[in-house]
Design an enzyme around this catalytic site. Structure first.
Site, PDB file in Angstrom:
ATOM      1  N   GLU A   1       0.813  -1.212   0.000  1.00 35.36           N
ATOM      2  CA  GLU A   1       0.000   0.000   0.000  1.00 35.36           C
ATOM      3  C   GLU A   1       0.852   1.269   0.000  1.00 35.36           C
ATOM      4  OE1 GLU A   1      -3.007  -0.253  -0.652  1.00 35.36           O
ATOM      5  OE2 GLU A   1      -3.523  -2.294  -0.074  1.00 35.36           O
TER       6      GLU A   1
ATOM      7  N   HIS B   1       1.591   1.139  -4.207  1.00 33.96           N
ATOM      8  CA  HIS B   1       0.672   2.131  -4.790  1.00 33.96           C
ATOM      9  C   HIS B   1       1.157   3.557  -4.565  1.00 33.96           C
ATOM     10  CE1 HIS B   1      -2.094  -0.927  -5.903  1.00 33.96           C
ATOM     11  NE2 HIS B   1      -2.496  -1.220  -4.682  1.00 33.96           N
TER      12      HIS B   1
ATOM     13  N   GLU C   1      -1.882  -3.562  -9.475  1.00 28.08           N
ATOM     14  CA  GLU C   1      -1.783  -4.485  -8.339  1.00 28.08           C
ATOM     15  C   GLU C   1      -0.502  -5.310  -8.432  1.00 28.08           C
ATOM     16  OE1 GLU C   1      -3.475  -4.299  -5.724  1.00 28.08           O
ATOM     17  OE2 GLU C   1      -4.988  -2.926  -6.511  1.00 28.08           O
TER      18      GLU C   1
END
Length: 729
Positions: free
Chosen positions: A460, A464, A517
């Site tokens: 995360e 990302h 992802e």
């Protein structure tokens, strides 16, 4: 393949499916009365809007929901069972359990397609027995006509496994209620050109195509809003959408922008957000809620972006929330987003670890395998908290989230990371571990939760949260040095970039979700070898080495399990994360040197099996360099808006050849059902908020939904029936 010539068990939820309860009483008990009221109204807003997911899933999903609400609002599961088992054509005990399992799975996915994998599931009992149960109910005795109408309007679709109804998708490859049934990918591409020209983003839209008697096509682009017309509907803020609501001629075709999609449901969301505002803790929360209300009232994506900006600035709140049209995984074109709303409570001790990871981010980012010119100019320190979910209203609950998804905010203003602690801990419960040696399975069971915690944190925050998009601005300037920055894969200067109206999700379209992802997963396994990272999470020495091993082993095994989510009939992947993990498995197999091996064996039951092995001594010397080289390519193609190269690369590793198709058969034969989550419910009386818990069972799942949505829902029923003519499959 005919409807009778395939394995229907792949479309059934077995009765032994695990159902977990998301415990949050301890966290909830630590809130002040004001915070509990704030959480309660956000909970209500989140769940009232979650019914939108039914309209975004399948034509029959709202009708099935209304039928179940009618059945169980009138009597308990026990009462219905007693009557059904006494009827003349009674179901067996097992068939009644299958009925309850289907209802629970439907509620758990807010629809009759799996939120993880997007395949349909049907009841595991004959239609006649299902009907017997329905017609044995108190609801039928009280109002037979209403129950019969609902049943007849959804029973055929509930059971149908015609090829195109088995999964979500475009055209003959599936169904999608983000579009009318006469739309295909070319329609979505055509309208995307229109949206780009008008500088409109499609997050909160659906697309319906109408063809008149003369063959003239009109596209109706519906905006989600409580407003029903072009009239200015906002007294406090400028209604920037009103002027867009009209008809356009675009390339010889009529495109009509309208408002009011999901209007009645969004009205309930808005009402509860307004109530929550009275219990907000600071000005950022007040402003955030004001902008969300404006967004859901007018259909303005810009207002939602402004709300997200205030949300980012609301650092370290005790009660955390986010709401809107957020993730575009389920749109086959990857642009239109599913509704979700959640409210959760910060776990302070676990959040401290993530805060330490954030503090180390600026030393960890340079260790990623791309030049600094491919990284954001300034690292915008995000919030990273561990949260216990109080309510998560959407089709599925993730383990971690990095939001908002708006590129310009993430790149220039920041984002937040959250790890959902009570979801992670629920996942760590005992479960059957397939495809590993006994020794590996034991270590995996022991360390899956703590290793996944590390992976989620890295995925995360630095997955990302890393990387830069190269942009050419309207004034002709660039957000990178276009004269000196070099493409690492070609050695030449940068030849491509994003232009006005282009975003990551529109440029890479249906590829964007899984590709991103995969990039984040690669960052996780690449950086988890870092000793400082392991130390932050409390793992050092041999224990840290075991965490690395289990994290990599989990990724490799997940890549094999990913084959369940591939449909050979149309060569499509149905789940972004599982495709990503399969791609990583292929990269590691290609690295060679027996780093990863998949061996066909006979299982202890004598049936075909697979043994996954990972050489832990080669993770750092073979595995990490291979992932690094692949990860660099993913980032470079993303940064430079090079869709063609990115697609070629990703398609290469996503390919499933005959060898893996054989393995897929074994994976399907040995698959275990995904667990479901029962969530708590809040009520308020005389200003005092109470928390109600439910048992971790199908009956508990049903009781929780009846508590949230007691009685009939005429608003949902009208929206459903108004939509039906556009969804003729």
């Amino acid at each position: 393949m005919a409807e009778s010539d395939f394995d229907k068990t792949q479309y059934i939820i077995p009765n032994e499916a695990n159902i977990n309860f998301l415990e949050c009483r301890t966290a909830f008990g630590g809130l002040t009365e004001k915070e509990k009221c704030y959480a309660h109204y956000l909970y209500k807003a989140s769940w009232e809007g979650a019914l939108i997911c039914l309209l975004q899933t399948s034509p029959e999903a709202p009708g099935i929901f209304l039928l179940f609400q009618k059945l169980f609002s009138s009597e308990s599961v026990g009462s219905l069972k007693e009557k059904a088992l006494k009827s003349s054509v009674a179901p067996t005990e097992e068939e009644f359990t299958s009925f309850l399992t289907y209802v629970a799975a439907f509620y758990g996915n807010i629809g009759n397609y799996k939120s993880f994998g997007d395949t349909k599931f049907i009841p595991n009992l004959p239609k006649e027995k299902f009907q017997t149960i329905v017609f044995s109910s108190q609801a039928y005795a009280t109002n037979a006509k209403s129950v019969v109408t609902l049943w007849s309007d959804c029973c055929e679709a509930m059971y149908s496994l015609k090829p195109k109804l088995r999964q979500l998708g475009f055209g003959e490859q599936g169904i999608s209620t983000y579009y009318s049934s006469n739309c295909n990918k070319s329609d979505a591409e055509f309208i995307q050109g229109f949206l780009k020209e008008k500088n409109i983003e499609g997050w909160n839209t659906r697309l319906f195509k109408e063809i008149n008697d003369k063959g003239h096509v009109t596209y109706n682009l519906r905006l989600a809003s409580t407003a029903l017309s072009a009239e200015d509907c906002s007294a406090e803020k400028k209604d920037d959408v009103a002027s867009l609501v009209k008809s356009y001629e675009y390339q010889g075709t009529t495109v009509k922008i309208t408002r009011g999609d999901y209007a009645g449901l969004l009205k309930k969301v808005v009402d509860n957000l307004i109530m929550a505002k009275g219990f907000a803790s600071n000005e950022n929360e007040v402003a955030m809620l004001d902008h969300y209300v404006h967004s859901f009232t007018t259909g303005s994506v810009e207002a939602h972006k402004d709300g997200s900006r205030h949300w980012i600035r609301d650092k370290g709140p005790v009660v955390e929330t986010y709401i809107g049209f957020i993730e575009s995984y389920r749109d086959p074109f990857g642009v239109r987003a599913e509704y979700e709303g959640f409210v959760s409570i910060v776990n302070k001790s676990m959040s401290a670890k993530f805060a330490d990871l954030v503090s180390s981010a600026e030393t960890l980012l340079p260790q990623l395998p791309w030049p600094s010119s491919y990284e954001k100019d300034t690292f915008l320190r995000p919030d990273f908290t561990s949260l216990d979910v109080l309510g998560f209203g959407s089709s599925g609950i993730p383990a971690g989230i990095n939001i908002p998804n708006y590129d310009e905010i993430r790149q220039d203003e920041g984002f937040k990371n959250v790890s959902l602690g009570n979801v992670l801990s629920a996942h760590s419960a005992d479960q059957k571990i397939t495809f590993l040696t006994e020794e590996d399975a034991e270590l995996y069971s022991k360390l899956k939760a703590p290793s996944f915690e590390v992976q989620v944190g890295l995925h995360e925050l630095l997955g990302h949260g890393s990387g830069k998009l190269f942009i050419k601005k309207p004034d002709g300037s660039y957000n990178f040095d276009h004269k000196s920055v070099v493409n690492t894969e070609t050695g030449e200067k940068i030849q491509s970039w994003y232009t006005e109206g282009e975003t990551w999700s529109t440029k890479f379209a249906e590829l964007s979700s899984s590709y991103e992802e995969c990039r984040a997963e690669c960052v996780g396994i690449y950086l988890c070898l870092n000793k400082d990272v392991l130390r932050i999470f409390g793992h050092e020495g041999a224990a840290g080495d075991d965490i690395v091993y289990v994290n990599w082993l989990n990724m490799v095994r997940a890549g094999l399990l990913g084959l369940e989510f591939y449909t050979p009939e149309n060569n499509k992947w149905r789940q972004a994360h599982m495709q990503a993990r399969y791609v990583i498995l292929r990269v590691l197999l290609e690295a060679g040197e027996q780093l990863v091996q998949l061996t066909r064996i006979a299982g202890s039951d004598g049936k075909p099996d697979i043994l996954v092995t990972l050489d832990r001594n080669k993770i750092s010397c073979v595995g990490q360099p291979a992932i690094g080289a692949f990860l660099r390519k993913l980032q470079v193609f993303k940064s430079t808006a090079d869709y063609a190269s990115g697609k070629d690369l990703y398609d290469k590793y996503s390919a499933v050849d005959a060898h893996f198709l054989e393995m897929r058969n074994i994976v399907l034969a040995r698959k275990t059902p995904r667990r479901m989550f029962v969530q708590s419910h809040t009520t308020i009386q005389d200003g005092v908020v109470s928390l109600k818990e439910f048992e971790a069972s199908a009956s508990g799942m049903i009781a929780s939904f009846i508590a949230r949505f007691p009685g009939d829902d005429p608003v949902l029923e009208k929206l459903w029936r108004d939509d039906l003519p556009y969804h003729q499959y």
